[in-house]
Design a protein around this motif. Structure first.
Motif, short mmCIF file in Angstrom:
data_model
loop_
_atom_site.label_atom_id
_atom_site.label_comp_id
_atom_site.label_asym_id
_atom_site.label_seq_id
_atom_site.Cartn_x
_atom_site.Cartn_y
_atom_site.Cartn_z
N ASN A 169 0.67 -0.99 -0.28
CA ASN A 169 -0.14 0.25 0.61
C ASN A 169 0.90 1.25 -0.25
O ASN A 169 0.79 1.75 0.49
CB ASN A 169 -0.69 -0.22 0.92
N VAL A 170 1.66 0.93 -1.19
CA VAL A 170 3.30 2.44 -0.75
C VAL A 170 3.08 3.02 -2.49
O VAL A 170 3.20 4.48 -2.25
CB VAL A 170 4.20 1.97 -0.54
N GLN A 171 1.77 2.94 -3.24
CA GLN A 171 2.41 3.16 -4.97
C GLN A 171 1.08 4.79 -4.09
O GLN A 171 1.79 5.42 -5.02
CB GLN A 171 1.13 1.78 -5.93
N VAL A 172 0.66 5.26 -4.07
CA VAL A 172 -0.44 6.30 -4.02
C VAL A 172 0.99 7.50 -2.72
O VAL A 172 1.65 8.21 -3.44
CB VAL A 172 -0.77 6.33 -2.87
N ARG A 173 1.24 6.73 -2.47
CA ARG A 173 2.86 7.38 -1.06
C ARG A 173 3.17 8.08 -2.09
O ARG A 173 3.79 9.48 -2.40
CB ARG A 173 2.93 7.07 -0.31
N ASN A 174 3.98 6.91 -3.47
CA ASN A 174 5.45 7.39 -3.91
C ASN A 174 4.98 7.66 -5.15
O ASN A 174 5.87 9.21 -5.47
CB ASN A 174 5.60 5.83 -4.53
N PHE A 175 4.00 8.21 -5.14
CA PHE A 175 3.20 8.48 -6.46
C PHE A 175 3.64 10.22 -6.16
O PHE A 175 4.22 10.85 -6.83
CB PHE A 175 1.68 8.53 -7.05
N ILE A 176 3.33 10.48 -5.04
CA ILE A 176 2.82 11.48 -4.29
C ILE A 176 4.20 12.37 -4.31
O ILE A 176 4.35 13.52 -4.34
CB ILE A 176 1.88 12.14 -3.46
N THR A 177 5.60 11.47 -3.26
CA THR A 177 6.67 11.68 -3.18
C THR A 177 7.13 12.18 -4.61
O THR A 177 8.05 13.46 -4.59
CB THR A 177 7.10 10.87 -2.49
N ALA A 178 6.93 11.42 -5.77
CA ALA A 178 7.82 11.13 -6.68
C ALA A 178 7.58 12.67 -7.47
O ALA A 178 8.72 14.02 -7.61
CB ALA A 178 8.23 10.49 -7.92
N SER A 179 6.17 12.80 -7.62
CA SER A 179 5.53 14.39 -8.45
C SER A 179 6.04 15.90 -7.73
O SER A 179 6.20 16.65 -7.98
CB SER A 179 4.01 14.49 -8.35
N ARG A 180 5.93 15.20 -6.34
CA ARG A 180 6.63 16.56 -5.30
C ARG A 180 8.18 16.60 -5.44
O ARG A 180 8.26 18.07 -5.99
CB ARG A 180 5.94 16.76 -3.92
N ALA A 181 8.86 15.65 -6.16
CA ALA A 181 10.33 15.48 -6.13
C ALA A 181 10.54 16.55 -7.59
O ALA A 181 11.91 17.36 -7.27
CB ALA A 181 10.64 14.47 -6.19
N GLU A 182 10.02 15.84 -8.18
CA GLU A 182 9.86 16.77 -9.98
C GLU A 182 9.90 17.75 -9.32
O GLU A 182 10.69 18.77 -10.26
CB GLU A 182 8.83 15.77 -10.94
N ARG A 183 8.87 18.14 -9.27
CA ARG A 183 8.28 19.42 -9.25
C ARG A 183 9.09 20.89 -8.71
O ARG A 183 9.94 21.98 -8.76
CB ARG A 183 6.70 20.59 -8.49
N GLU A 184 9.95 19.93 -7.11
CA GLU A 184 10.78 20.58 -6.67
C GLU A 184 12.33 20.81 -7.29
O GLU A 184 12.40 22.22 -7.65
CB GLU A 184 11.05 20.22 -5.16
N GLN A 185 12.13 19.99 -8.19
CA GLN A 185 13.87 20.08 -9.71
C GLN A 185 13.51 21.27 -9.82
O GLN A 185 14.20 21.82 -10.44
CB GLN A 185 14.10 18.52 -9.64
N ALA A 186 12.22 20.99 -10.70
CA ALA A 186 12.03 21.87 -12.29
C ALA A 186 12.52 23.64 -12.12
O ALA A 186 12.81 23.76 -12.38
CB ALA A 186 11.15 21.78 -12.55
N ALA A 187 11.68 23.65 -10.08
CA ALA A 187 11.56 25.26 -9.43
C ALA A 187 13.26 25.28 -9.39
O ALA A 187 13.74 26.48 -9.82
CB ALA A 187 11.27 24.97 -8.48
N ALA A 188 13.54 24.96 -8.69
CA ALA A 188 15.46 24.39 -8.55
C ALA A 188 16.18 24.98 -9.83
O ALA A 188 16.84 25.69 -9.61
CB ALA A 188 16.01 23.86 -7.85
N GLY A 189 15.52 23.71 -10.97
CA GLY A 189 16.02 24.83 -11.92
C GLY A 189 16.31 26.05 -12.48
O GLY A 189 17.15 26.75 -13.64
N ALA A 190 14.91 26.13 -12.03
CA ALA A 190 14.42 27.19 -13.06
C ALA A 190 15.33 28.65 -12.59
O ALA A 190 15.34 29.79 -13.10
CB ALA A 190 13.00 27.63 -13.39
N ALA A 191 15.48 28.36 -10.58
CA ALA A 191 15.52 29.37 -10.45
C ALA A 191 17.17 29.51 -10.43
O ALA A 191 17.79 30.45 -10.33
CB ALA A 191 15.58 28.97 -8.89
N GLY A 192 17.83 28.60 -10.77
CA GLY A 192 19.16 28.34 -11.17
C GLY A 192 19.52 28.82 -12.43
O GLY A 192 20.35 30.13 -12.40
#
Length: 342
Positions: A316-339
């Protein structure tokens, strides 16, 4: 030989392909008398998996086939070649020491059906109503490309291992196509391998439950018609934009097919021989679709088919994993844009 092809050969007296009427399906035979249960009902018990239908037949018909229900012999041969190539993937992976989609996706023999949908005449799902389109647009699912995941509400019922819903559960998928029918006095049960659900269908004439009570698979009532047909009517579906995905070959892109509280499913299980059932249904949902739509599938008995545990997302971990990965992708994209802006 597929059921559709065998039926055509039987009814055409060996007529050549150009003499066939490809716009109609053979009428189901009505002279078979099933054995009766100890309590006097037609005996449909046994294994009826639909994995043999996983031969590239689409839910919706390709435009080039027009109003034809059946492929020409040349078109059928071309589809058979495609299926043969897909079947070879398993052996190819084994010989190369790899494991991929060939070990995951089940492929069956080709058949001549142009689509599972028989009505409307063009083999296409009807257009959405304005409300149906609104509900479809609001659907959240892992089928939707580029979607962000923030809460459990961003997943449909199949994602969450709750239900594939109806009528979706009655269509073949790339795996887990087991179906088994059980009967007892006044009850028919259909066990489905996908999501490991069981439909309970009273046939004893009992009244339906109140309309205010809704369920993922609705509430079914059945009765026996003639000597070989089970008719089932299902209402009380759980409404909402995340209720179901059809999820079979040729389904609408991203499978955004909502259900309303006014949806109604009428099914006919017509036994035409000891190992054959013609399964037909009509789905009516005036809130979502501008008109009803119908489909027909030919079932084959296979009592040797075994249904194993449906683990879905173990732990019962996949829903959590999708959310965690989605947030990480957005954070990474935001950091790249800021840089990049510095």
């Amino acid at each position: 030989m597929t059921l559709a092809l065998a039926a055509i050969a039987a009814t055409s007296g060996g007529a050549v392909a150009q003499e066939e009427d490809l716009t109609v399906l053979p009428a189901p035979a009505n002279d078979f008398q099933p054995e009766l249960t100890a309590w006097g009902e037609p005996d449909f018990r046994g294994g009826w998996p639909i994995d043999h239908l996983n031969g590239r037949t689409p839910l919706q018909r390709a435009a080039e086939h027009g109003n034809r229900q059946l492929l020409t012999q040349d078109e059928y041969a071309a589809r058979a070649e495609v299926v043969e190539a897909l079947e070879q993937r398993y052996q190819n992976e084994d010989s190369s020491g790899t494991m991929g989609i060939g070990h995951w996706a089940e492929v069956a023999a080709a058949n001549r059906r142009t689509s599972w949908i028989t009505s409307p005449q063009d083999g296409q799902l009807p257009a959405f109503t304005a409300e149906g389109q609104r509900l479809s647009d609001a659907m959240r699912s892992t089928w939707v490309q580029g979607q962000e995941f923030n809460t459990w509400l961003d997943f449909d019922s199949w994602d969450r291992c709750i239900s594939r819903g109806l009528p979706a559960s009655m269509f073949p998928f790339m795996y887990n196509n087991g179906m088994r029918i059980f009967q007892s006095p006044g009850i028919v049960a259909i066990q489905m391998e996908m999501v490991h659900e069981t439909r309970i269908i009273p046939t004893d004439g009992r009244a339906s439950i109140p309309a205010q009570i809704d369920q993922w698979l609705g509430e079914s009532r059945g009765h026996w018609e003639d000597h070989n047909t089970l008719v089932v009517e299902t209402t009380n579906f759980k409404p909402g934009p995340s209720a179901t995905n059809i999820g079979t070959t040729g389904s609408p892109r991203e499978n955004k097919s909502p259900v309303s509280g006014q949806a109604r499913l009428v099914e006919r299980f017509h036994m035409t021989g000891p190992g054959q059932i013609i399964y037909e249904f009509t789905w009516t949902d005036p809130v979502v679709y501008t008109q009803p739509w119908s489909a027909r599938l030919e079932w084959q008995r296979d009592d040797s088919y075994e249904i194993y545990e449906y683990a879905c997302h173990e732990g019962n971990v996949q829903v959590r994993n999708f959310i965690t990965a989605s947030r990480a992708e957005r954070e990474q994209a935001a950091a790249g844009a800021a840089g990049g802006s510095q």
